[in-house]
Design a protein around this motif. Structure first.
Motif, mmCIF file in Angstrom:
data_model
loop_
_atom_site.group_PDB
_atom_site.id
_atom_site.type_symbol
_atom_site.label_atom_id
_atom_site.label_comp_id
_atom_site.label_asym_id
_atom_site.label_seq_id
_atom_site.Cartn_x
_atom_site.Cartn_y
_atom_site.Cartn_z
ATOM 1 N N SER A 55 -9.319 22.238 -14.892
ATOM 2 C CA SER A 55 -9.398 23.161 -16.026
ATOM 3 C C SER A 55 -8.281 22.869 -17.012
ATOM 4 N N GLY A 56 -8.634 22.869 -18.291
ATOM 5 C CA GLY A 56 -7.653 22.586 -19.318
ATOM 6 C C GLY A 56 -6.710 23.742 -19.560
ATOM 7 N N GLN A 57 -5.457 23.426 -19.824
ATOM 8 C CA GLN A 57 -4.465 24.441 -20.140
ATOM 9 C C GLN A 57 -4.045 24.383 -21.604
ATOM 10 N N LEU A 58 -4.080 23.181 -22.188
ATOM 11 C CA LEU A 58 -3.674 23.011 -23.578
ATOM 12 C C LEU A 58 -4.863 22.805 -24.501
ATOM 13 N N VAL A 59 -5.875 22.092 -24.007
ATOM 14 C CA VAL A 59 -7.120 21.897 -24.747
ATOM 15 C C VAL A 59 -8.272 22.073 -23.750
ATOM 16 N N GLN A 60 -9.472 22.180 -24.263
ATOM 17 C CA GLN A 60 -10.642 22.322 -23.399
ATOM 18 C C GLN A 60 -10.958 20.982 -22.717
ATOM 19 N N THR A 61 -11.133 21.001 -21.412
ATOM 20 C CA THR A 61 -11.568 19.793 -20.710
ATOM 21 C C THR A 61 -13.069 19.885 -20.468
ATOM 22 N N ILE A 62 -13.774 18.811 -20.799
ATOM 23 C CA ILE A 62 -15.224 18.743 -20.667
ATOM 24 C C ILE A 62 -15.560 17.868 -19.455
ATOM 25 N N PRO A 63 -16.378 18.339 -18.526
ATOM 26 C CA PRO A 63 -16.726 17.527 -17.354
ATOM 27 C C PRO A 63 -17.474 16.256 -17.753
ATOM 28 N N GLY A 64 -17.220 15.194 -17.010
ATOM 29 C CA GLY A 64 -17.923 13.946 -17.278
ATOM 30 C C GLY A 64 -17.636 12.887 -16.238
ATOM 31 N N ILE A 65 -18.350 11.785 -16.330
ATOM 32 C CA ILE A 65 -18.174 10.650 -15.436
ATOM 33 C C ILE A 65 -18.658 9.407 -16.178
ATOM 34 N N GLU A 66 -18.009 8.286 -15.965
ATOM 35 C CA GLU A 66 -18.466 7.012 -16.516
ATOM 36 C C GLU A 66 -19.130 6.243 -15.377
ATOM 37 N N VAL A 67 -20.448 6.166 -15.436
ATOM 38 C CA VAL A 67 -21.216 5.563 -14.359
ATOM 39 C C VAL A 67 -21.347 4.057 -14.583
ATOM 40 N N SER A 68 -21.022 3.278 -13.559
ATOM 41 C CA SER A 68 -21.191 1.823 -13.614
ATOM 42 C C SER A 68 -22.601 1.500 -13.148
ATOM 43 N N SER A 69 -23.522 1.398 -14.101
ATOM 44 C CA SER A 69 -24.914 1.119 -13.764
ATOM 45 C C SER A 69 -25.098 -0.377 -13.502
ATOM 46 N N THR A 70 -26.325 -0.776 -13.213
ATOM 47 C CA THR A 70 -26.609 -2.185 -12.952
ATOM 48 C C THR A 70 -26.492 -3.039 -14.209
ATOM 49 N N LYS A 71 -26.448 -2.404 -15.389
ATOM 50 C CA LYS A 71 -26.390 -3.145 -16.648
ATOM 51 C C LYS A 71 -25.128 -2.893 -17.455
ATOM 52 N N GLY A 72 -24.285 -1.951 -17.016
ATOM 53 C CA GLY A 72 -23.086 -1.621 -17.762
ATOM 54 C C GLY A 72 -22.763 -0.141 -17.641
ATOM 55 N N HIS A 73 -21.814 0.319 -18.433
ATOM 56 C CA HIS A 73 -21.299 1.678 -18.289
ATOM 57 C C HIS A 73 -22.058 2.691 -19.146
ATOM 58 N N ILE A 74 -22.260 3.872 -18.562
ATOM 59 C CA ILE A 74 -22.937 4.977 -19.237
ATOM 60 C C ILE A 74 -22.119 6.239 -19.006
ATOM 61 N N LEU A 75 -21.813 6.950 -20.080
ATOM 62 C CA LEU A 75 -21.102 8.221 -19.973
ATOM 63 C C LEU A 75 -22.097 9.341 -19.692
ATOM 64 N N VAL A 76 -21.782 10.157 -18.718
ATOM 65 C CA VAL A 76 -22.567 11.355 -18.420
ATOM 66 C C VAL A 76 -21.636 12.539 -18.645
ATOM 67 N N VAL A 77 -21.919 13.321 -19.675
ATOM 68 C CA VAL A 77 -21.034 14.404 -20.098
ATOM 69 C C VAL A 77 -21.817 15.710 -20.149
ATOM 70 N N GLY A 78 -21.252 16.765 -19.568
ATOM 71 C CA GLY A 78 -21.929 18.053 -19.594
ATOM 72 C C GLY A 78 -21.438 18.974 -18.508
ATOM 73 N N PRO A 79 -22.160 20.055 -18.256
ATOM 74 C CA PRO A 79 -21.658 21.081 -17.345
ATOM 75 C C PRO A 79 -21.630 20.682 -15.881
ATOM 76 N N ASP A 80 -22.482 19.724 -15.466
ATOM 77 C CA ASP A 80 -22.603 19.444 -14.035
ATOM 78 C C ASP A 80 -22.824 17.961 -13.757
ATOM 79 N N PRO A 81 -21.853 17.109 -14.091
ATOM 80 C CA PRO A 81 -22.028 15.680 -13.807
ATOM 81 C C PRO A 81 -21.961 15.419 -12.307
ATOM 82 N N PRO A 82 -22.511 14.300 -11.842
ATOM 83 C CA PRO A 82 -22.377 13.972 -10.417
ATOM 84 C C PRO A 82 -20.910 13.768 -10.057
#
Length: 238
Positions: A55-82
């Motif tokens: 949880s952010g204390q100074l700014v809002q932290t947004i949940p996310g993950i950078e997924v290493s797919s079979t072709k490259g990186h994809i950002l998954v951003v939102g309330p419930d990332p894996p």
């Protein structure tokens, strides 16, 4: 309107799982300090292939993950990332499906750095303008126009000094993960890139690193096949 860095990491380094996990809480606070100094309202925590809630204390932290797919990186951003993904096992389409199932946006990260995700026909929500390679911004814009997708900005920061080199203006009433996802999908977003003296110095260092790795590719190069980044000339820009 909120200013959010949609691509940031809590670690200076890759690997060393235990040491890195112990460092994460410190890394989050350093990211927050950098984001606040830059005048940002929020920062997405998009570590490679794992997500842990902070949880952010100074700014809002947004949940996310950078997924290493079979072709490259994809950002998954939102309330419930894996919370965890296995590098190189999910296809881009599977990552997009996973993101949407969990109420998140799927964003093509640094589309011209060691990636052919851009060649895959999948229901992505946005294309990233990456803070490490601002000279590829027009390429990203052309790609977004080709696929009729919005553009977002993210610094790809591993060090606090990098936060906010690129960020996203998000048109929303309140800053929540759900509203960020909705704004991305509706196109109520705009990428911004900082080009100050410090930013240029940092990028110069990254340009040398990625030149040596030969993982920046011109957008019009022919590839041997989807999933195989070009092996010929690199563009040398960052």
């Amino acid at each position: 309107m909120f200013a959010i860095d949609l691509h940031a990491h809590t670690r200076f380094f890759h690997g060393h799982e235990r040491a890195a996990a112990l460092f994460d809480p410190v890394g989050v606070r350093l990211l927050e300090l950098g984001a606040r100094y830059r005048g940002l309202d929020g920062v997405a925590l998009t570590n490679h292939d794992y997500y842990h809630s902070f949880s952010g204390q100074l700014v809002q932290t947004i949940p996310g993950i950078e997924v290493s797919s079979t072709k490259g990186h994809i950002l998954v951003v939102g309330p419930d990332p894996p919370t965890r993904t296995s590098p190189g096992t999910l296809t881009p389409k599977e990552v997009v499906e996973l993101a949407h199932e969990r109420g998140c946006a799927a964003i093509v990260a640094h589309p011209y750095r060691n990636s052919t995700v851009r060649e895959v026909d999948a229901e992505f929500d946005a294309i990233e303008v990456n803070g490490k390679h601002p000279r590829t911004e027009q390429w990203a814009r052309d790609l977004a126009e080709q696929y009729d997708l919005p553009l977002v900005g993210g610094s790809d920061a591993h060090y606090p000094i990098e936060v906010g080199r690129a960020y996203t203006l998000v048109d929303a009433d309140t800053l929540t993960p759900e509203n960020v996802v909705a704004a991305i999908r509706d196109g109520r977003v705009k990428p911004e890139v900082r080009r100050g003296t410090l930013d240029k110095l940092v990028r110069r260092g990254y340009r040398k690193v990625h030149q040596q790795k030969e993982n920046l590719h011109r957008p019009k190069e022919e590839t041997p096949g989807i999933g195989e980044p070009p092996k010929s000339e690199t563009n040398g820009d960052d």
